[in-house]
Write an enzyme that holds these catalytic residues in place. Structure first.
Site, PDB file in Angstrom:
ATOM      1  N   PHE A   1       0.858  -1.189   0.000  1.00 32.14           N
ATOM      2  CA  PHE A   1       0.000   0.000   0.000  1.00 32.14           C
ATOM      3  C   PHE A   1       0.888   1.230   0.000  1.00 32.14           C
ATOM      4  O   PHE A   1       1.674   1.450   0.924  1.00 32.14           O
ATOM      5  CB  PHE A   1      -0.946   0.055   1.210  1.00 32.14           C
ATOM      6  CG  PHE A   1      -1.826   1.284   1.144  1.00 32.14           C
ATOM      7  CD1 PHE A   1      -2.982   1.276   0.392  1.00 32.14           C
ATOM      8  CD2 PHE A   1      -1.459   2.466   1.781  1.00 32.14           C
ATOM      9  CE1 PHE A   1      -3.774   2.425   0.280  1.00 32.14           C
ATOM     10  CE2 PHE A   1      -2.240   3.615   1.676  1.00 32.14           C
ATOM     11  CZ  PHE A   1      -3.399   3.582   0.933  1.00 32.14           C
TER      12      PHE A   1
ATOM     13  N   ASP B   1       9.352   3.214   2.030  1.00 32.94           N
ATOM     14  CA  ASP B   1       8.129   3.940   2.367  1.00 32.94           C
ATOM     15  C   ASP B   1       7.871   3.735   3.855  1.00 32.94           C
ATOM     16  O   ASP B   1       7.349   2.711   4.278  1.00 32.94           O
ATOM     17  CB  ASP B   1       6.951   3.418   1.534  1.00 32.94           C
ATOM     18  CG  ASP B   1       5.646   4.134   1.872  1.00 32.94           C
ATOM     19  OD1 ASP B   1       5.599   4.862   2.881  1.00 32.94           O
ATOM     20  OD2 ASP B   1       4.661   3.965   1.113  1.00 32.94           O
TER      21      ASP B   1
ATOM     22  N   LYS C   1       2.403  11.181   7.332  1.00 32.85           N
ATOM     23  CA  LYS C   1       1.620  10.897   8.538  1.00 32.85           C
ATOM     24  C   LYS C   1       2.161  11.588   9.808  1.00 32.85           C
ATOM     25  O   LYS C   1       1.951  12.773   9.981  1.00 32.85           O
ATOM     26  CB  LYS C   1       1.470   9.392   8.709  1.00 32.85           C
ATOM     27  CG  LYS C   1       0.622   8.801   7.566  1.00 32.85           C
ATOM     28  CD  LYS C   1      -0.020   7.469   7.873  1.00 32.85           C
ATOM     29  CE  LYS C   1      -1.076   7.154   6.819  1.00 32.85           C
ATOM     30  NZ  LYS C   1      -0.732   6.082   5.905  1.00 32.85           N
TER      31      LYS C   1
END
Ligand SMILES: *Cc1c(COP(=O)(O)O)cnc(C)c1O
Length: 426
Positions: free
Chosen positions: A145, A231, A272
């Site tokens: 993802f 990531d 985030k």
């Protein structure tokens, strides 16, 4: 004037009527947050066990981050990058020293940062590695993802995320996660420019690879002269018990203490919790040899690198190291898995608990298409704890990292009681 205050049911009805239905939220309407808690419109308090998908690692409305936001908002909010501003350079110096890279490219959301990394990687492949233009291949992993843009979903394994959004972007090879042999075979193709990997697959259900996987990805990338792109949008910033998940079992307490020896990616992608959930801030970090392929006009963002983002991100990172949140995540994560592993033996409903630091998941003993995990989350909500299923029968547990040991035990009590009651009922 638009009336913003609504009751719970009104708020849900409004979203259903006027908003696109691209999410399926639990039926709870939140109005306030502080630390590990959120409150609904009726004033009921919950433990937040999602942390906005690990964006609120520092806890809801951390006073120092909120102060940085307010102070900067009173002075200057946005200049665009057509001009310099007096915050961006300081932020760039701070974050690059914090993570040990020459340069940063500031963006806003995670998907944008991933897109940025992919663009940098391709350009590096053509201009530095000598791969013929338009032939570059980037290796990605099954069940990944990385966000929701057209290019990123092009290499998603999620049929729902892809269906009817084509045609897709070419130039990606997908291999099995945690399979080094498959990776090496893929790297032996011509024209590979990079590998994009999550150190732990969060959305896929907290898939933790073997200990040697990430270090081996790094060394295979070196061997085949491909960029290793990590990531860490969900796993980074202390979530998994070290500053970055690629640090493995490093016992770091503030920023990375072994910059030379940790499995350093060529390109590090953050988002985030980079802002503590206060503002959309993402970043791509790399050394000069890679970042120099970006020149004026080749990439940009109107809001990327704005003064509020810079001020907020500096403070959000300071909070992580000042409060040594990775130490707490490490300790509480161990406690959580110990308690859940004991509890599993008493119930048929959970088959497995897994995770690292405070990024954990339990696997429910039912078909992925069943509603059991959802129903358990609704019961957890009724008992004062908010979590969300991922991939059908998996429930992710990721509270803010500012939790105390006592609070964690109380949360484990809630989870155990809820699941035991649920089992009795069904
Ligand atoms: C959330 C996430 C993204 C996308 O971030 P957005 O801010 O939602 O665009 C990318 N990669 C990973 C690993 C994520 O968890």
């Amino acid at each position: 004037m638009v009336e913003l205050r609504t009751s719970g049911q009104e708020a849900i009805d409004l979203e259903n009527k006027h908003g696109a239905h691209n999410y399926h939220p639990l039926p709870v309407v939140l109005a306030k947050g502080e630390g590990v808690y959120v409150w609904d419109v009726e004033g009921k308090r919950y433990y937040d066990f999602l942390s906005a998908y690990s964006a609120v690692n520092q806890g809801h409305c951390h006073p120092k981050i909120i102060k940085a936001l307010k102070d900067q908002a009173d002075k200057l909010t946005l200049t665009s990058r057509a001009f310099y501003n007096d915050v961006l350079g300081n932020y760039e110096k701070y974050i690059t020293q914090y993570f040990g890279f020459d340069k940063v490219l500031p963006m806003n959301t995670g998907a944008e940062a991933v897109e940025t990394a992919l663009k940098i990687c391709r350009k590096w492949g053509y201009e530095r590695k000598g791969v013929p233009e338009n032939k570059g291949i980037i290796i990605v992993f099954d069940q990944n993802f990385h966000g929701r843009t057209t290019t990123i979903i092009s290499f998603s394994s999620d049929a729902v995320a892809k269906k009817n959004f084509g045609p897709f972007t070419h130039g990606f090879t997908k291999v099995t996660y945690n399979d080094l042999q498959a990776l090496e075979e893929a790297l032996q193709q011509e024209n590979v420019v990079g590998v994009l990997v999550e150190p732990i697959q969060g959305e896929a259900g907290v898939n933790v690879p073997n200990k040697d996987f990430i270090p081996e990805v790094a060394s295979l990338c070196k061997k085949y002269n491909a960029l290793f792109m990590a990531d860490e949008i969900q796993t980074g910033i202390a979530r998994t018990g070290s500053m970055l998940a690629i640090c493995g079992d490093c016992n770091c307490t503030t920023t990375c203490e072994r910059k030379e020896s940790y499995t350093r990616p060529d390109v590090l992608i953050l988002g985030k919790a980079l802002s503590g959930g206060v503002y959309p801030v993402s970043a791509v970090l790399a050394d000069d040899t890679v970042m120099e392929v970006i020149t004026p006009g080749t990439h940009g963002s109107t809001f990327g690198g704005n003064p509020i983002a810079g001020a907020v991100a500096i403070e959000a990172l300071k909070v992580v190291s000042d409060e040594e949140l990775m130490v707490n995540a490490r300790k509480l994560g161990q406690l959580f898995r110990e308690r859940m592993n004991k509890f599993i033996e008493t119930t048929e409903l959970i088959t497995l608990v897994r995770g690292k630091g405070l990024l954990n998941a339990i696997v429910i003993n039912d078909h992925p298409d069943s509603s059991t995990a959802w129903d358990i989350c609704v019961s957890l909500k009724e008992n004062g704890l908010l979590a969300k299923p991922t991939h059908g029968n998996i429930i992710r547990f990721a509270p803010p990292l500012v939790m105390t040991e006592e609070q964690l035990h109380e949360c484990c009590d809630i989870i155990e009681r809820t699941i035991a009651d649920f089992e009795k009922r069904s």
